[in-house]
Design a protein around this motif. Sequence first.
Motif, PDB file in Angstrom:
ATOM      1  N   GLN C  41       8.293 -12.967  11.958  1.00  0.00           N
ATOM      2  CA  GLN C  41       7.115 -12.325  11.518  1.00  0.00           C
ATOM      3  C   GLN C  41       6.251 -13.342  11.243  1.00  0.00           C
ATOM      4  O   GLN C  41       5.094 -13.530  11.498  1.00  0.00           O
ATOM      5  N   TRP C  94       0.126   2.707  10.549  1.00  0.00           N
ATOM      6  CA  TRP C  94      -0.231   1.525  11.289  1.00  0.00           C
ATOM      7  C   TRP C  94      -1.850   1.643  11.789  1.00  0.00           C
ATOM      8  O   TRP C  94      -2.424   0.858  11.766  1.00  0.00           O
ATOM      9  N   LEU C  97      -3.427   0.376   8.852  1.00  0.00           N
ATOM     10  CA  LEU C  97      -3.341  -1.287   8.843  1.00  0.00           C
ATOM     11  C   LEU C  97      -4.409  -1.934  10.123  1.00  0.00           C
ATOM     12  O   LEU C  97      -5.105  -2.790   9.630  1.00  0.00           O
ATOM     13  N   ILE C 101      -7.198  -4.728   9.382  1.00  0.00           N
ATOM     14  CA  ILE C 101      -7.267  -5.916   9.930  1.00  0.00           C
ATOM     15  C   ILE C 101      -8.699  -6.047  10.354  1.00  0.00           C
ATOM     16  O   ILE C 101      -9.339  -7.091  10.251  1.00  0.00           O
ATOM     17  N   LYS C 166       4.034  -1.774   2.026  1.00  0.00           N
ATOM     18  CA  LYS C 166       4.448  -2.651   3.220  1.00  0.00           C
ATOM     19  C   LYS C 166       4.651  -1.840   4.136  1.00  0.00           C
ATOM     20  O   LYS C 166       5.768  -1.269   4.807  1.00  0.00           O
ATOM     21  N   ALA C 168       3.468  -3.426   7.434  1.00  0.00           N
ATOM     22  CA  ALA C 168       3.211  -3.862   8.847  1.00  0.00           C
ATOM     23  C   ALA C 168       4.627  -4.106   9.421  1.00  0.00           C
ATOM     24  O   ALA C 168       5.497  -4.547   9.044  1.00  0.00           O
ATOM     25  N   MET C 172       3.344  -5.635  15.227  1.00  0.00           N
ATOM     26  CA  MET C 172       1.901  -5.784  14.901  1.00  0.00           C
ATOM     27  C   MET C 172       1.779  -7.367  14.837  1.00  0.00           C
ATOM     28  O   MET C 172       0.527  -7.748  15.075  1.00  0.00           O
ATOM     29  N   PHE C 173       2.696  -8.117  14.388  1.00  0.00           N
ATOM     30  CA  PHE C 173       2.506  -9.508  14.323  1.00  0.00           C
ATOM     31  C   PHE C 173       2.483 -10.015  15.876  1.00  0.00           C
ATOM     32  O   PHE C 173       1.905 -11.053  15.775  1.00  0.00           O
ATOM     33  N   LEU C 234      -3.070  -8.486   7.500  1.00  0.00           N
ATOM     34  CA  LEU C 234      -1.783  -8.303   7.823  1.00  0.00           C
ATOM     35  C   LEU C 234      -0.671  -8.549   7.114  1.00  0.00           C
ATOM     36  O   LEU C 234       0.286  -8.042   6.562  1.00  0.00           O
ATOM     37  N   HIS C 237      -0.426  -6.569   3.701  1.00  0.00           N
ATOM     38  CA  HIS C 237       0.077  -5.329   3.900  1.00  0.00           C
ATOM     39  C   HIS C 237       1.671  -5.596   4.375  1.00  0.00           C
ATOM     40  O   HIS C 237       2.181  -4.254   4.383  1.00  0.00           O
ATOM     41  N   TYR C 238       1.911  -6.824   4.542  1.00  0.00           N
ATOM     42  CA  TYR C 238       3.472  -7.029   4.910  1.00  0.00           C
ATOM     43  C   TYR C 238       4.117  -7.112   3.425  1.00  0.00           C
ATOM     44  O   TYR C 238       5.122  -6.556   3.182  1.00  0.00           O
TER      45      TYR C 238
END
Lengths: 347, 254, 470
Positions: C41, C94, C97, C101, C166, C168, C172-173, C234, C237-238
Amino acid sequence: MTDRGASIKFGLAALAVFVLMAWVFGWFPPMWEWLKTRNWGLLDQQIINGVQLGSIYALIALGYTMVYGVLRLINFAHGEVYMVGAFIAYYIAEVWFEKNSINIWLLLTMMIFGSMIVCAALGVTIERIAYRPLRNAPRISILITAIGVSLFLQQSLLLVFRVSPPPSITEQVNPFDRIKVDWPLFGELTFAGGQLAMFGMSIVLMIVLWWFVTRTKTGRAMRAVSHDFSTAALMGIDVNKVVTITFIIGSALAGAAAMMNATALGTPLKTDYGLLPGVKAFVAAVLGGIGNIPGAVLGGFLMGVAELMVVWAGYDMYRDAVAFVILIFVLLFKPTGLLGSTAVEKA
Amino acid sequence: MNLLTVNRATIRFGGLVAVNDVSFEVPQGRLFGLIGPNGAGKTTCFNLITGIYRPTSGDILFDGESIVGKKPHQIAAKGICRTFQNIRLFGDLSALENVVVGGFLRHRSTLPEALALMPRAIHETEGLVEYAMHLLDTFGLAHEANSRSRDLDYGNQRRLEIARAMATKPKLLLLDEPAAGMNPMEKIGLMAQIRRLRDEFGQTILLIEHDMKVVMGVCESIFVLDHGAEIAHGPPEEIRNDPKVIEAYLGEPV
Amino acid sequence: MTTARIWLVRLLSLGAVILFLWLLQTKISPALGFLDNRLIQIGLLYATLAVSLNLINGITGQFSIGHAAFYQIGAYTSAIVSIHYYRTGTIEPWVWLLLMIIVGAVAAAMAGFVVGLPSLRLRGDYLAVVTLGFGEIVRIIIQAQESLGGSYGLTVSASNSDAPLKIAPMWMFAALAIFVIAVCRNLLKTAHGLPFLAVREDELAASAMGVNTTLTKVTAFVLGAAFAGMAGALFSHYEGFITLKQFDMNQSFLILAMVVIGGTGSITGAALAGFFLYLLPESLRDLPDVSGYAVFGFAISVVIVLIVSSKTRRYVRLTSPGAGQTLFMIFGLVGVLGALFMGFWIWSQEVPRMTQFSVSVLAVGLACAMLFTRKRMPNLAGLGWIVLCFGAIIALTYPAIQGLQSNAFTSNLLGEISYRAGNLRFPLFSATLVVVMLTRPQGLLGHHEFSWDWVKKLFGLPHKSKELAG
């Protein structure tokens, strides 16, 4: 030219936005209140401290400016040379001071010359290995190489030098407590002996440099090379020798500055010790006009004073930011610096 | 109708007056030559016209409209395009890409459209490439379309610069020493090429050149500069015999 | 191409991407669970960052070295918005998220605009220093704000809970990386990319051809910064927790190094370099405190390779033809076997799978360097040599430091040194940067994009273009 008018307009607009934001976000209390709460008694003291700090910046800036003058290269690894100088001074102190009760002045002389010699050797090695093969490459490649060398020194010496706990020279040798001076003429001003010695020594080094650059044959060759590299080479000047000497002098000055600063202030040494002083000294060189030797000295002093003025004003947190703000303003409004000359690109 | 009117243009760099009170007119559809000894201010004139420098005083009218103070790209958009004395191609781009950059001036699609790869942007790109290939063909460079412009030989680089400028569809084309460094054969080819541009495209051309054969062979009227000031203008035959011009080039009158 | 066909291709590729992301999230990622998903990731994140810097640095030629600042602004802005406005359970994580972003992108784009302005007047190294200074100013300002956690760091949490956020997911990555790469590729695929390249090549000529250089440069900065801001959002939030250390000057240099090593101006080069130059050194972080035998074996194989190198071989061939050749065969064989043994040995160690993979790759690279002479497969041998230099540094510093430690005087002087192969990551990285600059200033891929022809050339197979990667 329209450029100047546009840049002044832009600058005023930026200033207005900044003040507005400051007011909106309440970063500053109202100006008058703010001014009343300053400690005016400390102002002169801080200016003097600033000049002393500035002498260190000036010494480092000289290295940047001389290398830039000769090679048109920002030697990003210069800050790391400074860092190595501080560590060398520390190791010399550790080896000689603990075991043999050596004369303090002899030890200090050994420290300053030891770090100057090691730094000069390091500077020359860097130039030989990393910069010389790229002399005709695009300037961006050399810049990236310089960044790479700087990173490499920082990170690899982390493995070799003592890092935990971070060593401090004053743990070993603290010569200047004994010669603390009060200055009766100016009332409350106090000079720590270390700072005075630091200031005096840097002035001596600058005078020696000035003599070297203006009065000796090698110095003249150096000025010729910085004026026009290829023509100087055609005129029979050994350009490689001049570059080597430039790196020797610049790095030795950085070594002297590192030894003096680390000894006088006793800051704990880490391998990123040279990062911020390096960048600030670079800004000082740009402020004075990069490539210009008196400019670097002037810029260094201004930089030191500006930084301590910010501290005096009570914004200790932002003392490292002031360098970059100065840099951005200088580059936007007078990219050639205070004493620099102009250059025009030909179409 | 005069396409370009330079009206008493003057520029000073500090104490140096590089162009001093120069006035001339370039009529539509003419091949107009600008000559003079080295350092006479010819390239500076070009830089004034294309907006790289702003004149200290005087006016420059293009199509009846003042272009003083406009940015170079705005002037290019108005229809003046140039080549450079020391070739300034986009070295790492291919010959084709160089020409497409010239043609891009008239683009219609927006950047977001391109980023999203919308049909309009694709079609436009295809159209530009087609036109660029056509131009390369005209200049005899079609077989080099995909080679890096840096790798082309000197004559081809000069021709590519002209093709790139032509791609902007200029009303006025400024050529800065197009024959410099060419051998006699190439020069003859270049002269034919320039005449063709005028005859086929109806192109108005303002030309700086040192090679008198090229200037006299191509231009219909000539303007002579020395030390930033006008010393003569007129048709080639007149200029050839003008004592002042001969003096400027050869020093003392013979 | 007709409009209908363009749309068809568009829909198909979009569908393929969505299918891939779905497969990645539900099938591939769990199946790869034995590897470290985190490394993949963050590797994708670095690929995004490298591609975004490549837009400014490689494609437009504006030398920016403070890219971590944009990353940082995206991370902190989105984190603050989340802390104040996000309530768990109210909105799908998501979706939130995605919103964050966008927030990060907008904030970073504004910063990019501000930094882009100096680029109108400055070029080359001066611009570099200004961008560096901008990065430091951002760091110092954040450090001074207690509401942003100062130098302690900031926990990203929802407004109604204290637990770090957390949210992400893996896809998404990948989606972000694909998005950024696609946008950059689209830019270069249409004529709109050419002004950017033209500004890089020659600004004056570009403006004479009608390119609005001001607009182009600022656009590049805004776009590049926005992409970095997305990556930042990202990231925050990861991790659920961000500190200044994650965005310092070294981080900027790291991203810069990825772009430079991958090849300035090459999107695929930047993406591949970003991914692998993070993955490879990071997976070596967990290398065990290397046992003496392994290091000894490695050192021997390095020495063997040095002996077998073509120059020495030529020299020996000239001096003692018969015996030398046989000796070389034996040495070379031992070396290859040693390297391959390394590759197998690591699988018996108690280290993460990713480390095992990386070591095996390195070992195979080493073997390749020995097997393929420079003449037959020059490029692969070249790559092998880089791997080899890594190995040499690891192998040689270990005994050197052991020696310093065993001596009473020096060990007293230098203090405790904890030697871990993982500590060598940054020295190796910077050394690679310098070596690449000295030997191949245009980076691995140069201005070219990745193509199979390049791979073919790498392996010495017949290939079409001669200039490629030349």
